[in-house]
Design a protein around this motif. Sequence first.
Motif, PDB file in Angstrom:
ATOM      1  N   ASP A 161       0.815  -1.211   0.000  1.00  0.00           N
ATOM      2  CA  ASP A 161       0.000   0.000   0.000  1.00  0.00           C
ATOM      3  C   ASP A 161       0.848   1.260   0.000  1.00  0.00           C
ATOM      4  O   ASP A 161       0.335   2.354  -0.268  1.00  0.00           O
ATOM      5  CB  ASP A 161      -0.929   0.004   1.217  1.00  0.00           C
ATOM      6  N   GLN A 162       2.122   1.124   0.309  1.00  0.00           N
ATOM      7  CA  GLN A 162       3.015   2.273   0.331  1.00  0.00           C
ATOM      8  C   GLN A 162       3.734   2.481  -1.004  1.00  0.00           C
ATOM      9  O   GLN A 162       4.599   3.361  -1.108  1.00  0.00           O
ATOM     10  CB  GLN A 162       4.069   2.098   1.436  1.00  0.00           C
ATOM     11  N   LEU A 163       3.378   1.676  -1.993  1.00  0.00           N
ATOM     12  CA  LEU A 163       4.128   1.699  -3.257  1.00  0.00           C
ATOM     13  C   LEU A 163       3.216   1.996  -4.451  1.00  0.00           C
ATOM     14  O   LEU A 163       3.196   1.249  -5.436  1.00  0.00           O
ATOM     15  CB  LEU A 163       4.830   0.345  -3.463  1.00  0.00           C
ATOM     16  N   PRO A 164       2.439   3.065  -4.421  1.00  0.00           N
ATOM     17  CA  PRO A 164       1.539   3.348  -5.544  1.00  0.00           C
ATOM     18  C   PRO A 164       2.268   3.642  -6.839  1.00  0.00           C
ATOM     19  O   PRO A 164       1.710   3.473  -7.928  1.00  0.00           O
ATOM     20  CB  PRO A 164       0.756   4.581  -5.056  1.00  0.00           C
ATOM     21  N   PHE A 165       3.535   4.097  -6.735  1.00  0.00           N
ATOM     22  CA  PHE A 165       4.289   4.410  -7.953  1.00  0.00           C
ATOM     23  C   PHE A 165       4.559   3.170  -8.797  1.00  0.00           C
ATOM     24  O   PHE A 165       4.801   3.272 -10.003  1.00  0.00           O
ATOM     25  CB  PHE A 165       5.618   5.083  -7.587  1.00  0.00           C
ATOM     26  N   ALA A 166       4.521   1.978  -8.161  1.00  0.00           N
ATOM     27  CA  ALA A 166       4.784   0.744  -8.917  1.00  0.00           C
ATOM     28  C   ALA A 166       3.741   0.544 -10.005  1.00  0.00           C
ATOM     29  O   ALA A 166       4.060   0.108 -11.125  1.00  0.00           O
ATOM     30  CB  ALA A 166       4.807  -0.456  -7.976  1.00  0.00           C
ATOM     31  N   ALA A 167       2.496   0.868  -9.698  1.00  0.00           N
ATOM     32  CA  ALA A 167       1.433   0.731 -10.704  1.00  0.00           C
ATOM     33  C   ALA A 167       1.665   1.697 -11.853  1.00  0.00           C
ATOM     34  O   ALA A 167       1.466   1.345 -13.026  1.00  0.00           O
ATOM     35  CB  ALA A 167       0.077   0.977 -10.058  1.00  0.00           C
ATOM     36  N   ARG A 168       2.079   2.928 -11.549  1.00  0.00           N
ATOM     37  CA  ARG A 168       2.314   3.909 -12.608  1.00  0.00           C
ATOM     38  C   ARG A 168       3.468   3.475 -13.511  1.00  0.00           C
ATOM     39  O   ARG A 168       3.418   3.640 -14.734  1.00  0.00           O
ATOM     40  CB  ARG A 168       2.589   5.278 -11.998  1.00  0.00           C
ATOM     41  N   LEU A 169       4.514   2.934 -12.912  1.00  0.00           N
ATOM     42  CA  LEU A 169       5.643   2.452 -13.712  1.00  0.00           C
ATOM     43  C   LEU A 169       5.217   1.304 -14.623  1.00  0.00           C
ATOM     44  O   LEU A 169       5.579   1.262 -15.805  1.00  0.00           O
ATOM     45  CB  LEU A 169       6.779   1.995 -12.790  1.00  0.00           C
ATOM     46  N   ALA A 170       4.455   0.356 -14.071  1.00  0.00           N
ATOM     47  CA  ALA A 170       4.026  -0.813 -14.851  1.00  0.00           C
ATOM     48  C   ALA A 170       3.094  -0.405 -15.978  1.00  0.00           C
ATOM     49  O   ALA A 170       3.146  -0.968 -17.078  1.00  0.00           O
ATOM     50  CB  ALA A 170       3.347  -1.824 -13.937  1.00  0.00           C
ATOM     51  N   THR A 171       2.233   0.572 -15.712  1.00  0.00           N
ATOM     52  CA  THR A 171       1.305   1.027 -16.741  1.00  0.00           C
ATOM     53  C   THR A 171       2.032   1.792 -17.840  1.00  0.00           C
ATOM     54  O   THR A 171       1.728   1.654 -19.027  1.00  0.00           O
ATOM     55  CB  THR A 171       0.217   1.921 -16.123  1.00  0.00           C
ATOM     56  N   ALA A 172       3.014   2.607 -17.446  1.00  0.00           N
ATOM     57  CA  ALA A 172       3.747   3.409 -18.430  1.00  0.00           C
ATOM     58  C   ALA A 172       4.602   2.550 -19.343  1.00  0.00           C
ATOM     59  O   ALA A 172       4.671   2.783 -20.557  1.00  0.00           O
ATOM     60  CB  ALA A 172       4.609   4.439 -17.712  1.00  0.00           C
ATOM     61  N   ASP A 173       5.282   1.548 -18.769  1.00  0.00           N
ATOM     62  CA  ASP A 173       6.165   0.688 -19.567  1.00  0.00           C
ATOM     63  C   ASP A 173       6.286  -0.643 -18.833  1.00  0.00           C
ATOM     64  O   ASP A 173       7.161  -0.823 -17.981  1.00  0.00           O
ATOM     65  CB  ASP A 173       7.533   1.345 -19.734  1.00  0.00           C
ATOM     66  N   SER A 174       5.407  -1.572 -19.151  1.00  0.00           N
ATOM     67  CA  SER A 174       5.369  -2.848 -18.430  1.00  0.00           C
ATOM     68  C   SER A 174       6.647  -3.656 -18.639  1.00  0.00           C
ATOM     69  O   SER A 174       7.121  -4.343 -17.726  1.00  0.00           O
ATOM     70  CB  SER A 174       4.161  -3.670 -18.867  1.00  0.00           C
ATOM     71  N   GLU A 175       7.233  -3.557 -19.827  1.00  0.00           N
ATOM     72  CA  GLU A 175       8.459  -4.315 -20.091  1.00  0.00           C
ATOM     73  C   GLU A 175       9.606  -3.798 -19.235  1.00  0.00           C
ATOM     74  O   GLU A 175      10.354  -4.579 -18.615  1.00  0.00           O
ATOM     75  CB  GLU A 175       8.817  -4.230 -21.569  1.00  0.00           C
ATOM     76  N   ALA A 176       9.745  -2.469 -19.168  1.00  0.00           N
ATOM     77  CA  ALA A 176      10.810  -1.888 -18.346  1.00  0.00           C
ATOM     78  C   ALA A 176      10.575  -2.178 -16.870  1.00  0.00           C
ATOM     79  O   ALA A 176      11.524  -2.465 -16.120  1.00  0.00           O
ATOM     80  CB  ALA A 176      10.884  -0.384 -18.581  1.00  0.00           C
TER      81      ALA A 176
END
Length: 258
Positions: free
Chosen positions: A225-240
């Motif tokens: 719950d403290q890592l909302p940025f992980a979803a943004r990273l995965a959505t922006a570039d799932s491969e990276a």
Amino acid sequence: MTRMWPPGGGTRRPLAPRMAVPREPADPARIGRRVVRREARGMDAGVVAAALEEARFDARQNSRHEDLGDDVRGRAELAEWERIAALLAAASAGTVYDPDVDDVVQAELAADAAAAASREAELREAMRIAARADELQALRDLGTLEQTEPRHGDEAVRDELTRRAGSYVQPDVDAWLARALATHRGHYADPAAREAAAGLLHPPVLAHAALLAALTQLTADADVDQLPFAARLATADSEAAGELAAFLTRAIPPGSRA
């Protein structure tokens, strides 16, 4: 909890039409064969031969009419009379036609029964998915989706919710599944379910889950719950994001991995 609906949506959306399995379309050729078999029951070789000649005559007559040139049922009936005539010609004298002992007919009936069972199973599964989608939608409306344990088959439910939303990607559902996969909640407690998820969930969801798992292992007091940025990273570039998760996993000391 913030709800993430498609643009223009209200706080509560009406339930979408349920999924439906299409009915089997009518097959003129199959109908024609069944008609011939009913008529031929109890006929001997001579009577079937006469019926075959009549069918051939009808076929020649129909071929002269443009609107009957593509008579699928008529061609099927003629072919079935020919098959039955050949069957009786090869049988002993006095044999009459009985579809109940016709291997071709029995094989078709078995195939029909298997197809009907498959359609029934598909319908039951579609109804289950629709009911679970209704349930998850209600939980979203109540703001309690995150407290819900995922179940086997929820990957298909996710796709159904997306279909209902007009292919709008729903971040709350994807984040819920990613967090459950990363923390082994619900049916993801089973390693086989986690392995199967690789072929059932979309790449951003898988990358999000992998990144959450790596980050929580890297930092002892980290919480998903403290890592909302992980979803943004995965959505922006799932491969990276997936590559970053793999890199972080390699950086974690073996003894600290779950």
